[in-house]
Design a protein around this motif. Structure first.
Motif, PDB file in Angstrom:
ATOM      1  N   PRO A  54       0.881  -1.584   0.048  1.00  0.00           N
ATOM      2  CA  PRO A  54       0.370  -0.034   0.223  1.00  0.00           C
ATOM      3  C   PRO A  54       1.151   1.684   0.512  1.00  0.00           C
ATOM      4  N   VAL A  57       2.105   2.157  -4.110  1.00  0.00           N
ATOM      5  CA  VAL A  57       1.329   2.391  -4.892  1.00  0.00           C
ATOM      6  C   VAL A  57       1.131   3.772  -5.720  1.00  0.00           C
ATOM      7  N   GLU A  92      -4.254  -2.291  -5.942  1.00  0.00           N
ATOM      8  CA  GLU A  92      -3.698  -1.701  -3.951  1.00  0.00           C
ATOM      9  C   GLU A  92      -3.618  -3.069  -3.313  1.00  0.00           C
TER      10      GLU A  92
END
Length: 100
Positions: A54, A57, A92
């Motif tokens: 995450p 991204v 994600e």
């Protein structure tokens, strides 16, 4: 060329493209061990799904999507040479810790 030969050639092409996308993504992110690329047959082409941590991204998307667009341009150019269409989705990771 038989159907089996065509399928095997497509699998080799897909694996080459997976390695290409993975190599580019690993060079961009802080956590290259979390980079995962999977190839999914999608009608007449192949869909490549790129998953990163995450926190990474934004690095693979870039400002205003420029990095992602560049990766798709490279993928498109390689696709034309290989005469097989590839598409790239950046996903994600959904596993986020919830603070209680």
């Amino acid at each position: 060329m038989t159907d089996t030969d065509t399928l095997a050639a497509t699998d080799v092409l897909s694996q080459n493209m997976v390695e290409l996308v993975k190599g580019i993504a690993c060079a961009l992110v802080d956590s290259p061990d979390k980079v995962l690329v999977e190839a999914l047959k999608d009608g007449e082409g192949t869909l490549l799904r790129l998953r990163v941590a995450p926190t990474d991204v934004g690095k693979v998307i870039g400002k205003q999507g420029r990095t992602a667009r560049s990766m798709r341009t490279i993928l498109s150019a390689a696709s034309m040479k290989m005469k097989h269409r590839f598409a790239l989705d950046i996903i994600e990771d959904e596993t986020k810790s919830l603070a209680s």
